[in-house]
Every structure is written in structure tokens, then in C-alpha cells.
Design an enzyme around this catalytic site. Sequence first.
Site, short mmCIF file in Angstrom:
data_model
loop_
_atom_site.label_atom_id
_atom_site.label_comp_id
_atom_site.label_asym_id
_atom_site.label_seq_id
_atom_site.Cartn_x
_atom_site.Cartn_y
_atom_site.Cartn_z
N ARG A 1 11.87 54.56 9.48
CA ARG A 1 11.32 53.76 10.59
C ARG A 1 12.14 53.92 11.84
O ARG A 1 13.36 53.79 11.82
CB ARG A 1 11.32 52.27 10.20
CG ARG A 1 10.89 51.99 8.81
CD ARG A 1 11.10 50.53 8.43
NE ARG A 1 10.29 49.61 9.21
CZ ARG A 1 10.41 48.29 9.14
NH1 ARG A 1 11.33 47.74 8.36
NH2 ARG A 1 9.63 47.51 9.86
N HIS B 1 -5.82 44.46 56.91
CA HIS B 1 -6.33 43.17 57.38
C HIS B 1 -6.89 42.35 56.23
O HIS B 1 -6.55 41.18 56.04
CB HIS B 1 -7.40 43.42 58.45
CG HIS B 1 -8.04 42.17 58.97
ND1 HIS B 1 -9.22 41.68 58.45
CD2 HIS B 1 -7.62 41.29 59.90
CE1 HIS B 1 -9.52 40.56 59.08
NE2 HIS B 1 -8.56 40.30 59.97
N ARG C 1 2.80 32.73 61.15
CA ARG C 1 2.37 33.83 62.01
C ARG C 1 1.29 33.33 62.95
O ARG C 1 0.24 32.91 62.51
CB ARG C 1 1.78 34.98 61.19
CG ARG C 1 2.71 35.59 60.17
CD ARG C 1 1.92 36.69 59.48
NE ARG C 1 2.65 37.34 58.41
CZ ARG C 1 2.66 36.90 57.16
NH1 ARG C 1 1.99 35.81 56.82
NH2 ARG C 1 3.33 37.56 56.23
N ARG D 1 6.75 32.25 64.42
CA ARG D 1 6.98 33.55 65.04
C ARG D 1 6.04 33.74 66.21
O ARG D 1 4.83 33.52 66.07
CB ARG D 1 6.79 34.67 64.02
CG ARG D 1 7.04 36.03 64.64
CD ARG D 1 6.82 37.15 63.67
NE ARG D 1 5.40 37.31 63.36
CZ ARG D 1 4.96 38.17 62.47
NH1 ARG D 1 5.81 38.91 61.78
NH2 ARG D 1 3.67 38.29 62.24
N THR E 1 11.41 41.99 55.83
CA THR E 1 11.71 43.18 55.03
C THR E 1 10.53 44.14 54.89
O THR E 1 10.72 45.26 54.45
CB THR E 1 12.23 42.79 53.65
OG1 THR E 1 11.42 41.75 53.13
CG2 THR E 1 13.67 42.34 53.73
N ASP F 1 8.68 45.26 57.51
CA ASP F 1 8.95 46.23 58.58
C ASP F 1 10.30 46.90 58.40
O ASP F 1 10.45 48.09 58.67
CB ASP F 1 8.89 45.53 59.94
CG ASP F 1 7.48 45.52 60.49
OD1 ASP F 1 6.81 46.56 60.40
OD2 ASP F 1 7.05 44.48 61.01
N CYS G 1 11.76 36.59 55.05
CA CYS G 1 10.38 36.12 55.06
C CYS G 1 9.41 37.24 54.73
O CYS G 1 8.20 37.07 54.81
CB CYS G 1 10.05 35.50 56.40
SG CYS G 1 10.24 36.65 57.75
#
Length: 880
Positions: A93, A453, A559, A615, A771, A773, A836
Site C-alpha cells: 500500500r 465591470h 469607492r 477614496r 494590492t 494595482d 484594501c
Amino acid sequence: MTKKYVYSFHEGNAGMRSLLGGKGANLAEMVKIGLPVPMGFTVTTEACLNYYDEDEKISEDMLSQIFQALDNLEREMGKKLGNNEDPLLVSVRSGAVISMPGMMDTILNLGLNDESVKGLAAKTENERFAYDSYRRFIQMFGNVVMEVEHDVFESIIDSVKQKKKITQDTEMDAEDWQEVINLYEDKIKEVTGREFPQDPKEQLLMSIEAVFKSWNNQRAKVYRRINKIPDDLGTAVNVQIMVFGNKGDDSGTGVAFTRNPSTGENKVYGEFLMNAQGEDVVAGIRTPQSIEQLKDVMPDIYKQFIDICALLEKHYRDMQDIEFTIENGKLFILQTRSGKRTAQAAVKIAVELVNEGLINKEEAILRVPAGQLETLLHRRIDPNAKVEAIAKGLPASPGAASGHVVFDPDEAETIGNEGQKVVLVRTETTPDDIHGIVIAQGVLTSRGGMTSHAAVVARGMGKPCVSGCEAIKIDYEKGEFQVGEIVVKKGDIISIDGSTGEVIVGEVPMIDPELSDEFNQVLKWADEVRTLKVRANADTPHDAQVALEFGAEGIGLCRTEHMFMAPDRLPIVQQMIMSETKEEREKALSKLLPIQQEDFEGIFKVMEGLPVTVRLLDPPLHEFLPNAEDLIVEISELKAKGCSKELEAKQEMLKKVRALSEMNPMLGLRGCRLGLLYPEIYIMQVKAILKAACNLTKRGIKVITEIEIPLVGHELELKTLREIVEETADKVFAEEGTKVHYFIGTMIELPRACLTAEEIANSADFFSFGTNDLTQTTFGFSRDDAEGKILPHYVEQRILSDSPFIVLDRKGVGSLMKMAVEKGRDVKSDLLIGICGEHGGEPSSVEFCHMIGLDFVSCSPFRVPIARLAAAQAAINFAR
Ligand code: ADP
Ligand code: MG
Ligand code: MG
């Protein structure tokens, strides 16, 4: 000194897992605590690695250790392997360090040959059993070791059955099996050019080698890749004396979990089959009976087994997955391991084990895989339902949905308002489609990535979305889409699973998310130990409310552009963009001001007393205008109809769209650059934020406002904008006759910002790592392109172990973050720093954020519980 490659089950224990593999270590452990385990020995993982080092040869030294161990085993059992009168039979096995169920091969009944099978028959007075065992052995050995296709054996059995006019294996008698065996042996010779080996020792060595080799079979490799198991661990091999569940009606074999692996219920859950061997239970040859029925069949054995389950659970302090065999009324345990379980079960079991005093709270926290929690937080396809996907796209927003296919957002709105469930299917979506998304159960697009989107909007709304599903070919004109031969028409029902990316025709059974008491309990414990704060990314009061319910301690990213995209505002935003002069622009902006202010008031109110990072506008302006191709079509239609007024407006718009068009919008006029070129936009936003804050403060509601400037790469960008914000603030405070405290900070999302963080920190009260971008700009990947076309290959080729957009790249992006934290805090020791990007809700990334000393992570509302748990796990594993 030579290395010890072979350990008897008497020598090992559970702590020797990396050397003996999970199966071997646990077999030895069970021997140690006195359970009825068939005796044997384990050839180590180091032996496997040595086998590969020696160009796939078993060394002389290893060979003699194996034979020595066999000799000892034979002496202990008082039988010889494959002896003609009374043969000792063994199984060979595989057993890796990390369990890989069913991925590698096991061989049973080894030691049988044309002579010893007669001895077995005589000794057991059971000819049928002996020949059945032998044919099974030839079949497994022929397949695993001699690489003869499985089907070859199956078709031989079928031909014999046909000749005898029988349908069931159980109707085959000793003679029938003998005939099968002869045909097997001939076939093996014919296919491989080699005889089936009769010498038991040769059989043993060939099988051990085959197990070593199976470490690198295709199945095992794929399994390791999916489960991120290193390739260089090797597998151990267990040689164990056989016990037989196929000796008649007082024999059987089964598998059981000490608790229900799907619900977590504290009740032994399993199946068994009488008169069966090895994998028969799982192979679906006959329908197995549930473990409770064993109580009726063999009450004593049942009781003994239930006692052993309890004992093993206590001993291992975890739910176990156990294999057993009953031979002539005697119970043997063949394997135990920690059982795989659903997220729901993991949570329930962890909490109950704490209540039972078996583990402590910290262990319970570590026992729940944070990444799996997501499945508990969305409506999902019933895991027991059998579904077949026709196509697979990107899992862009988790959860599942069913509805009628609609291609047109207006139509979606109409039908949706009539109460029908719809799934919006588009090549991709734009802000113009938003009303269709709002009403739809879910969204399916054939193009676009995880940040398209459709994906972003759907995630924001907590709606399922499958994006970039290139396999579906949409024909708007005909009102249908195609996947290969399959045509799905408008009005047909489909289901999508945004957690897997699957698209299914028809309706499927779904189950609702459950936030069980146990789940809340684990999260409460997590909150007690974690040091990282957890905030949420939320753009609306509704999202903020959801986030609060999931335990968010603030908003890390609000946003504002999503507010711009709502259908009642988009025309004003477009008017603002179309403006030729500053005055015109300010006029449009002044219409937006009260609307934005209302948005902020709503959010601040929900988040009373908690920090909210807002933002300022980030995306390039053209994103708010229709795309050029659509405009051109409309213009030519208007021309044909001759409506000159509308035509002019559209032509103007097209001109603007062209003027704003950029070669690379991701690196173009966006973020603070937009604010520097058109300060009036940011001024309006700051006014809206601070007026909202003043208003609420006047009403006694505590507001903690953080104004965030995006995409800063140079200290002077921030310094300039900070001055504008402060001037604006003073004006607002003068107008309102009151003052509120507020903070100004920046998103850190460009490498240059990290490299010069000590300068940027001078103008910043806080940093928040964007993070998504930062990953794009560090790797030089545009996410939407890389995710579909490049990263799957990178992961396949193991250049990257994960997409860096999902799991934070610690080496590259992470180093930049670490540098920014150090440089920033050198200047301002109390600089508030968070993250974020979507990484803020991914467990491994959360762990890294803890390690480099961030103050908070922020993620989408539905991932807040995941982040809370992951932050606690990091705190336990890496005390700062
Ligand atoms: P896997 O890792 O794929 O589960 P195993 O090595 O556990 O493979 O073996 C496959 C099947 O054979 C299991 O049902 C196991 O219980 C059975 N089996 C293995 N060794 C023996 C043995 N010595 N006697 C009886 N049954 C065995
Ligand atoms: Mg097993
Ligand atoms: Mg960004």
C-alpha cells in the site's frame, strides 16, 4: 553507517509521519495502542527518494533490509510469503506524508501464484474464495505493475459471464474464476510479452517499485498541483499481511467517519459490504449498507467498532476516517486518518471538540480552513445534486443563481419587475447595463476578467457572476448563445455558479447560506486572539450594513465611482465630462454634490463610530461614456432616420470619447492625476464627504472620516492635493459653522510609492495598500489580460504557484509592501497602515499582512468572516 529504510509496525509511531507517510505512521500508532491491526512493515519515504536518486533502482542495501523485514514478519506470523501449503499473503500500500486518497496504487493478495492458490483453497476449505482472491491479485498487479489496461480484464470477466449466462460477480464459482485466471495470464503475456511472475519475492519487489513509481503518475501529479503538495516528498510503502473480507457471510469490509463529514453531526457515519474486499465498497459493485445496519448483522462487532471509533477520536483529538475489515467474525482496523470534511462540518466539529474538552480554542481556530468558509456565506448549489456544466468561465463573484436567460438589460428589467428570475448574459457589461444587473439573479459574460465591470459590480452587490466564459458564443440578433452543439435561447433557464465558474443548463437545487451558532462561536474566539483589525470594502449603506453584520470594524475602501455609475447619476456625470469649460464642469458637479453627500451620510450613519476610508475618484473618465463602437452604430442609425438633434449630441460624445481614449488606460489619466488636472472634481467630493460628516456630527453621530487619494507615486502629488483638500475643508467648516476631525491618506499602489514611502508619509496620515494595482504594476501584468491568457499557463507550468491577483506575491509585491511599512513608520511611528485590495480577504495574504505589521485588512463584506478567522490563525502561528 547505512540508512534505515524499513520500519516494522512495532517500531513506528504517529510522530514519524514524514518518514513513514501518514498511513504507515498511523498503522504503527494503532499497533502501539493495542488495536487489532494486521502486522507489517513500512518502507520509508526516504527509500522512495533514494530510488529516484538511483535512477529508479532499489539499492542492494535497501533490498536486504526489505528481505530482513519480510523474514521477521514471516517468523512473527509463522507463515511464509506465497508458501504452497499455507501461504502468507500481503498487501502493498502506498502512503504519502499528506494523504492523497485514491491517487496512488495498492495491491492486495500478493503472494498468490498457480501453486499457492491451491494451498489457500485447501487451508480455508474455500476454493471460490481462493480463486477470486487470485484473480483480483492478477488484475491489480497486471494493471498497476505490468501496465495492462483495466478494461482488458473487465472484458475477460464479461466474456466468461456471457458464456455462463450469468450477470453478477457473486454468481461466479471457483471454476469460472479459474477460467478467468487462465485468460488473464495469457492476455498479460500477449500484451506485455512477459509472464505473470510466479515468484512471490519478485512480485513483492515489483510492487514496491510500482508504488514508488506511482508517486509520479499523472493522477498523483495533478492532485498535488491542485492541492499544492510539494513534488519532492516521495511516498512510503506499507507491506501488510492480508485479512479477508471476502471469506463468506461472516466477513466484510467498510469505511467510516467518526462524525458526519458533511454536516459534522457527532455520529459515526459510514458504509460496509458483507463478503467483499478492499475497494469494493467505494467501487459501486454492489450497494453498500449503512454502518448502523452492522448492528443487526453483527452486534458484537458493531459495538467493538463504535468503541474503537471513540478511542481513535480521543487519541488523535480529531474526527477520523477509518477503514476496517471483518474476517470470519473478527474485526481488523486497516487505516485511520483525519477525515476530510466540508466547511460546515469543520466548524461544527471544531466547536464540539472544544466543548468535549479534547482541544482548546486556539486549536479549534486552526482547525477551520479559512479559505473554505466562503462556501458557507453564499447561496450555493446543493453539493448532493448531480449537475453537468456545459461551460466554465472565471469564478468572478461567488454564489449560485438560476434564471431565464436575458441578453438585453432593459428586457431584464421589464421581465424582472414582473417577478421572473433572470440571468443577464452579455459579452461584457458597461455602466449602461447596471439596471439589468440590479434586477438579475446573476450575470454571465463571455469576455472580461475578474475585475471586469460585471465582476466588480456583481461582487459589490453580492450577486453571483461568471465572467470571461469564452466558450459561449453570444448572438444578440438571434437571441441565443451557443456552446459547441448546444443552443441556449432567450427565456431558457440556466444556472451559474460564481464560485466555480460553471454554467449549467436548467434549474439546479440550491441551499441557503448558514451562519450557524458554531460558526459565530469560532469567529468570537478568533476575535479574542487576532491583532489585525478587519474592515470591509463597501460603497453603499446596504453593503456597509451587511459588512457590519459580518463583523467589520470599519470601511477600508469606499469607492466613489460606483456612485457615479448609478443610472440616475450617469447622465450628470457624462454632462460633467462633456463640459468644455471649467464653469460648465462645476455646474454639473454642483448637481452631483448633494447626491454624493447623501450617499456619504448614509454610509457614515451605518458605520457610526467606526472609521470609513473614502477614496476620491480613481478610474479614467472614458469609463463613464459609452464605447466608441456602440456610438458609431447609433450614429449611423440616427443618420438613416435623419434625427439631427440627437445625432449632433452623439457625434459630440464620440468626439469626446476619442479625445479621452488612451493607449493604456490602466496607466493613463486616473487616480490623483485626474484630481490634479481637474481639481474641481476632487473638491466637489471632499465637500460632499465633509458636509456629510458635519451634518451627522451636528446630530450627535460620531464620524471618523479618512479621505484617500489614489494612485500616488510622488510625494508632491499628495502634498499638492492635501493642500487642496485642507483648503476645501476649511471652507466647508466655515460654511457649516462646525468642524470635524478628518484624516488624509493615500492608497499605496505603485512601486514608486513604496520606494519613496518615507517622503510620501510626510503628507499622509495613513497608507492603504491597493494590492490589485500594486500587483499589476509590479509584475507589469494587466490583470484582465493576464488572468485569462497568461496566468493559467504560469500556474500550469509552476512558474507561479497561484495567481498573484488571488494570493499575494510575498516575494515581489510583498517586499515592496514591507519596505513601504518600514520607511513610512520611520517617519511616522504611528502611521496607520492597511490593505484594501481583494487580497485582504484571502487567508495567506492576511497572514502576510499580519507578519509585516499592518493595522487592518479590508475586504468585501462577505469575506469579512474569512479575514477575521485568517487574522486569528496568523496571530496564533506568528506571534508578532
Ligand atoms: P488508498 O490509500 O487508496 O485508500 P489503501 O492502501 O488504503 O489505498 O488500500 C485500498 C483498499 O484495500 C482499502 O479498502 C484497504 O482497506 C484495503 N486493504 C489494504 N491492505 C489490506 C490488507 N492487508 N488486508 C485487507 N484489506 C486491505
Ligand atoms: Mg485507504
Ligand atoms: Mg487602484
